[in-house]
Write an enzyme that holds these catalytic residues in place. Sequence first.
Site, PDB file in Angstrom:
ATOM      1  N   LYS A  52       0.831  -1.210   0.000  1.00 59.53           N
ATOM      2  CA  LYS A  52       0.000   0.000   0.000  1.00 59.53           C
ATOM      3  C   LYS A  52       0.866   1.261   0.000  1.00 59.53           C
ATOM      4  O   LYS A  52       0.614   2.200  -0.762  1.00 59.53           O
ATOM      5  CB  LYS A  52      -0.920   0.008   1.223  1.00 59.53           C
ATOM      6  CG  LYS A  52      -2.002  -1.046   1.169  1.00 59.53           C
ATOM      7  CD  LYS A  52      -2.819  -1.042   2.453  1.00 59.53           C
ATOM      8  CE  LYS A  52      -3.892  -2.092   2.431  1.00 59.53           C
ATOM      9  NZ  LYS A  52      -4.699  -2.063   3.665  1.00 59.53           N
ATOM     10  N   MET A  68      -0.400   0.984   6.048  1.00 60.50           N
ATOM     11  CA  MET A  68      -0.750   0.102   7.167  1.00 60.50           C
ATOM     12  C   MET A  68      -1.761  -0.947   6.723  1.00 60.50           C
ATOM     13  O   MET A  68      -2.521  -0.737   5.788  1.00 60.50           O
ATOM     14  CB  MET A  68      -1.389   0.895   8.304  1.00 60.50           C
ATOM     15  CG  MET A  68      -0.483   1.871   8.927  1.00 60.50           C
ATOM     16  SD  MET A  68      -1.110   2.328  10.540  1.00 60.50           S
ATOM     17  CE  MET A  68       0.382   2.986  11.208  1.00 60.50           C
ATOM     18  N   ASP A  69      -1.756  -2.036   7.449  1.00 57.73           N
ATOM     19  CA  ASP A  69      -2.806  -3.039   7.287  1.00 57.73           C
ATOM     20  C   ASP A  69      -2.997  -3.738   8.620  1.00 57.73           C
ATOM     21  O   ASP A  69      -2.028  -3.956   9.361  1.00 57.73           O
ATOM     22  CB  ASP A  69      -2.455  -4.059   6.205  1.00 57.73           C
ATOM     23  CG  ASP A  69      -3.682  -4.830   5.777  1.00 57.73           C
ATOM     24  OD1 ASP A  69      -4.472  -4.283   4.980  1.00 57.73           O
ATOM     25  OD2 ASP A  69      -3.875  -5.969   6.254  1.00 57.73           O
ATOM     26  N   THR A  70      -4.240  -4.056   8.926  1.00 59.06           N
ATOM     27  CA  THR A  70      -4.580  -4.712  10.191  1.00 59.06           C
ATOM     28  C   THR A  70      -5.332  -6.004   9.902  1.00 59.06           C
ATOM     29  O   THR A  70      -6.235  -6.030   9.065  1.00 59.06           O
ATOM     30  CB  THR A  70      -5.456  -3.787  11.067  1.00 59.06           C
ATOM     31  OG1 THR A  70      -4.733  -2.564  11.302  1.00 59.06           O
ATOM     32  CG2 THR A  70      -5.800  -4.435  12.402  1.00 59.06           C
ATOM     33  N   GLY A 105       0.486  -4.132  10.552  1.00 57.66           N
ATOM     34  CA  GLY A 105       1.774  -3.944   9.901  1.00 57.66           C
ATOM     35  C   GLY A 105       1.887  -2.514   9.424  1.00 57.66           C
ATOM     36  O   GLY A 105       0.884  -1.885   9.088  1.00 57.66           O
TER      37      GLY A 105
END
Length: 191
Positions: A52, A68-70, A105
């Site tokens: 991203k 970010m990624d969750t 992340g």
Amino acid sequence: MALILASQSPRRQELIRKITEDFRAVPSSYDESETEFHGDPQSYVTELACAKASEVFMSHQEDTVIGMDTIVFIDGDVLNKPRNEEEAVKMMRALSGRMHEVYTGFCIKRGDGGEDIVGYEETDVFFDEISDEELIEYIRTGDWKDKSGAYAIQGEASKFVSNIAGDFFNVVGFPVNRIYRELRKINYPLW
């Protein structure tokens, strides 16, 4: 040089404001389905965050871009965003009465030519047992839509959370303290 959050999430935008008001949100168009899960939640979530950030950085190379990624992780599986009520019910039943892990992340791409900063935060979340009646009422609220694992810790599901071990804001999707510390380490001008 601007600070760019590669996200359209209103929750992430609200939380980055705890660090600085001086940022822009530029949503990434990266298709998450292009990234395969190979069993390691830490590398998976950082890979997504970097994809991203990289996608947005391509058109903002003078800037600092945060991607970010969750994910919600339980029993070796990633619980993504449910596509329908049936999937939401299945996810909430899997979480009921148990502990699961939430990983966020992050990838900070630096327009100053410095090395990328990549990492993750992990928080353990404990849910009470959720009765069928409670589950039906929860699903009826619609709060599960567009949420990894079918819930937002700050939303309607908060009543099911008995305990957490780790950063609360990580579960919301933006580990405020960690990102603040990483930006301070590189002397990013926050004020």
